[in-house]
Write a protein that holds these residues in place. Sequence first.
Motif, PDB file in Angstrom:
ATOM      1  N   ALA A   1      -0.618  -2.552  -0.600  1.00  0.00           N
ATOM      2  CA  ALA A   1       0.786  -3.013   1.145  1.00  0.00           C
ATOM      3  C   ALA A   1       1.613  -3.831   0.632  1.00  0.00           C
ATOM      4  CB  ALA A   1      -0.172  -4.097   1.951  1.00  0.00           C
ATOM      5  N   CYS A   2       1.846  -3.907  -0.550  1.00  0.00           N
ATOM      6  CA  CYS A   2       2.884  -4.742  -1.084  1.00  0.00           C
ATOM      7  C   CYS A   2       3.737  -3.700  -1.641  1.00  0.00           C
ATOM      8  CB  CYS A   2       2.112  -6.099  -2.170  1.00  0.00           C
ATOM      9  SG  CYS A   2       3.573  -7.180  -2.929  1.00  0.00           S
ATOM     10  N   ASN A   3       2.699  -3.018  -2.463  1.00  0.00           N
ATOM     11  CA  ASN A   3       4.024  -2.047  -3.078  1.00  0.00           C
ATOM     12  C   ASN A   3       4.357  -0.812  -2.431  1.00  0.00           C
ATOM     13  OD1 ASN A   3       2.341  -2.803  -5.447  1.00  0.00           O
ATOM     14  ND2 ASN A   3       1.422  -1.432  -5.569  1.00  0.00           N
ATOM     15  N   SER A   4       4.011  -1.265  -0.470  1.00  0.00           N
ATOM     16  CA  SER A   4       4.530  -0.509   0.222  1.00  0.00           C
ATOM     17  C   SER A   4       5.902  -0.802   0.602  1.00  0.00           C
ATOM     18  CB  SER A   4       3.733   0.281   1.509  1.00  0.00           C
ATOM     19  OG  SER A   4       2.470   0.548   1.055  1.00  0.00           O
ATOM     20  N   SER A   5       6.574  -1.950   0.477  1.00  0.00           N
ATOM     21  CA  SER A   5       7.623  -3.115   0.735  1.00  0.00           C
ATOM     22  C   SER A   5       8.652  -2.865  -0.543  1.00  0.00           C
ATOM     23  CB  SER A   5       6.766  -4.165   1.418  1.00  0.00           C
ATOM     24  OG  SER A   5       8.112  -4.988   1.469  1.00  0.00           O
ATOM     25  N   LYS A   6       9.716  -2.649   0.293  1.00  0.00           N
ATOM     26  CA  LYS A   6      10.978  -2.936  -1.057  1.00  0.00           C
ATOM     27  C   LYS A   6      11.106  -4.676  -1.273  1.00  0.00           C
ATOM     28  CE  LYS A   6      13.537   0.871   0.153  1.00  0.00           C
ATOM     29  NZ  LYS A   6      14.927   1.469   0.693  1.00  0.00           N
ATOM     30  N   ASP A   7      10.460  -5.497  -0.560  1.00  0.00           N
ATOM     31  CA  ASP A   7      10.821  -6.800  -0.795  1.00  0.00           C
ATOM     32  C   ASP A   7       8.703  -7.493  -1.737  1.00  0.00           C
ATOM     33  OD1 ASP A   7      12.969  -6.870   0.400  1.00  0.00           O
ATOM     34  OD2 ASP A   7      12.015  -7.613   2.050  1.00  0.00           O
ATOM     35  N   CYS A   8       8.828  -6.728  -1.787  1.00  0.00           N
ATOM     36  CA  CYS A   8       7.545  -7.114  -2.371  1.00  0.00           C
ATOM     37  C   CYS A   8       7.101  -8.121  -3.426  1.00  0.00           C
ATOM     38  CB  CYS A   8       6.481  -5.502  -3.110  1.00  0.00           C
ATOM     39  SG  CYS A   8       4.380  -5.825  -4.211  1.00  0.00           S
ATOM     40  N   GLY A   9       6.522  -9.202  -3.855  1.00  0.00           N
ATOM     41  CA  GLY A   9       6.700 -10.458  -4.597  1.00  0.00           C
ATOM     42  C   GLY A   9       5.751  -9.634  -5.654  1.00  0.00           C
ATOM     43  N   ALA A  10       4.633  -9.290  -5.689  1.00  0.00           N
ATOM     44  CA  ALA A  10       3.718  -9.689  -6.905  1.00  0.00           C
ATOM     45  C   ALA A  10       3.363  -7.762  -6.514  1.00  0.00           C
ATOM     46  CB  ALA A  10       2.688 -10.185  -6.671  1.00  0.00           C
ATOM     47  N   PRO A  11       4.222  -6.513  -6.773  1.00  0.00           N
ATOM     48  CA  PRO A  11       4.020  -5.140  -7.478  1.00  0.00           C
ATOM     49  C   PRO A  11       2.546  -5.602  -8.417  1.00  0.00           C
ATOM     50  CG  PRO A  11       5.857  -5.733  -8.494  1.00  0.00           C
ATOM     51  CD  PRO A  11       5.273  -7.190  -7.880  1.00  0.00           C
ATOM     52  N   GLY A  12       1.631  -4.325  -8.416  1.00  0.00           N
ATOM     53  CA  GLY A  12       0.559  -3.856  -9.029  1.00  0.00           C
ATOM     54  C   GLY A  12       0.245  -2.339  -9.396  1.00  0.00           C
ATOM     55  N   VAL A  13      -0.831  -2.147  -9.654  1.00  0.00           N
ATOM     56  CA  VAL A  13      -1.252  -0.705  -9.584  1.00  0.00           C
ATOM     57  C   VAL A  13      -2.299  -0.489  -8.751  1.00  0.00           C
ATOM     58  CG1 VAL A  13      -1.907   0.914 -11.398  1.00  0.00           C
ATOM     59  CG2 VAL A  13      -0.194  -0.505 -12.891  1.00  0.00           C
ATOM     60  N   SER A  14      -2.345   0.568  -8.325  1.00  0.00           N
ATOM     61  CA  SER A  14      -3.490   0.749  -7.341  1.00  0.00           C
ATOM     62  C   SER A  14      -2.692   2.035  -7.108  1.00  0.00           C
ATOM     63  CB  SER A  14      -3.113   0.391  -5.521  1.00  0.00           C
ATOM     64  OG  SER A  14      -3.729   0.503  -5.059  1.00  0.00           O
ATOM     65  N   ALA A  15      -3.694   3.477  -6.450  1.00  0.00           N
ATOM     66  CA  ALA A  15      -4.281   4.351  -6.051  1.00  0.00           C
ATOM     67  C   ALA A  15      -3.872   4.214  -4.638  1.00  0.00           C
ATOM     68  CB  ALA A  15      -5.074   5.022  -6.093  1.00  0.00           C
ATOM     69  N   TYR A  16      -3.428   5.443  -4.507  1.00  0.00           N
ATOM     70  CA  TYR A  16      -2.729   5.841  -3.175  1.00  0.00           C
ATOM     71  C   TYR A  16      -3.988   5.976  -2.166  1.00  0.00           C
ATOM     72  CZ  TYR A  16       2.110   6.174  -3.536  1.00  0.00           C
ATOM     73  OH  TYR A  16       3.473   6.379  -4.108  1.00  0.00           O
ATOM     74  N   PRO A  17      -4.081   5.442  -0.846  1.00  0.00           N
ATOM     75  CA  PRO A  17      -5.307   5.384   0.418  1.00  0.00           C
ATOM     76  C   PRO A  17      -5.545   7.190   0.248  1.00  0.00           C
ATOM     77  CG  PRO A  17      -3.649   4.407   1.401  1.00  0.00           C
ATOM     78  CD  PRO A  17      -3.252   4.335  -0.009  1.00  0.00           C
ATOM     79  N   ARG A  18      -6.538   7.031   0.639  1.00  0.00           N
ATOM     80  CA  ARG A  18      -6.884   8.381   1.912  1.00  0.00           C
ATOM     81  C   ARG A  18      -6.519   9.085   3.431  1.00  0.00           C
ATOM     82  NH1 ARG A  18      -9.860  12.790  -1.028  1.00  0.00           N
ATOM     83  NH2 ARG A  18      -9.859  12.749  -3.421  1.00  0.00           N
ATOM     84  N   ALA A  19      -5.489   9.189   3.374  1.00  0.00           N
ATOM     85  CA  ALA A  19      -5.302   8.862   4.926  1.00  0.00           C
ATOM     86  C   ALA A  19      -5.677   9.692   6.031  1.00  0.00           C
ATOM     87  CB  ALA A  19      -3.864   8.822   5.490  1.00  0.00           C
ATOM     88  N   ASP A  20      -6.441   8.928   6.793  1.00  0.00           N
ATOM     89  CA  ASP A  20      -7.263   9.382   8.329  1.00  0.00           C
ATOM     90  C   ASP A  20      -6.375  10.692   8.783  1.00  0.00           C
ATOM     91  OD1 ASP A  20      -9.086   8.082   6.971  1.00  0.00           O
ATOM     92  OD2 ASP A  20      -8.940   6.470   8.316  1.00  0.00           O
ATOM     93  N   VAL A  21      -7.051  11.533   8.792  1.00  0.00           N
ATOM     94  CA  VAL A  21      -5.661  12.567   9.886  1.00  0.00           C
ATOM     95  C   VAL A  21      -6.565  13.158  11.426  1.00  0.00           C
ATOM     96  CG1 VAL A  21      -4.573  14.832   9.468  1.00  0.00           C
ATOM     97  CG2 VAL A  21      -4.601  13.731   7.968  1.00  0.00           C
TER      98      VAL A  21
END
Length: 320
Positions: free
Chosen positions: A225-245
């Motif tokens: 969620a933080c990585n998804s924001s250009k204003d992320c103050g504490a980026p980290g390493v995370s896989a992308y989630p599987r999207a429910d379709v």
Amino acid sequence: MKRLILASACSLGFAAPLWAQECGEVTITQMDWASANVVTSVAKFLMEQGYGCDVTAVPSSTPTALTSVAETGKPDLLTELWVNTAPTYAELVGQGKLVELADVLSDGGIEGWWVPQYVVDEHPEAATLEGILANPDLVGGRFDNCPDGWACRTVNDNINKVIDMEGKGIVIFNHGSGETLATALAAAYANEEPWVGFYWAPTAILGKYPMVLVDMGGFDAETHACNSSKDCGAPGVSAYPRADVKTAATVDFRDREPEVAEFMSKLSFTSEQMGGILAWMEDNNASAEEGAVYFLSNNQDLWSEWLSDAARRNVSALLQ
């Protein structure tokens, strides 16, 4: 002959059968991307030929369709809803305006960093982020990034703030468009060259070229969620989630046409199945309706299980 009959039906816009209709008028979304159009074309044909519905495909997009349901109660069926990008979806379900029918992509939409299968076959360590960072030559010393303006560009840029790919010998190439990103992957595969970059499934290119999803060390919702924001103050390493379709229906439609709603609750594709259809369409310069013909002609054992006994008899009679 079966292909000819199906093709004829498709060319007529999936015209309804001549026998008396048991189902009334149905409206279904026709979203503006390829896999969703295949889903709609398959559903439309089977609803018309199996259940006698008079189906209208409504050109739409996810926000437009959800707004229309909220304001007018139409269309009846909304399919291939990527609900992670549609916050109003849960609201409409909670308000009783929509009912969830199916995971139309059973394993969800898949986003992430990928490497070619042939690279991993020779160098298994290239299947992990740790292995790539320790061995940049395995991926050609380059990361193919998303174009500016895409959500994945923000995520990838934030991850890179933590892992510092360039400091480890991997140049980041920011593509100008989705077309150049796809071309880069295809060119690497044609020459069996190393490659790593972002892509998603189901798509024609991942249906055509075997790729391995890079192990990023697991998914963390807060980090992503933080990585998804250009204003992320504490980026980290995370896989992308599987999207429910999802496929969803209005409550009115489910109550009015329960048998058809039951059918739509079973209509589902794996990402691999859909990718194969999309790859065939690209190779043959085919439309979504032609892609539906291809699927229906080659997967009768699968789609016949979605139908009621009566509908299965109706479609089978057409294919005799």
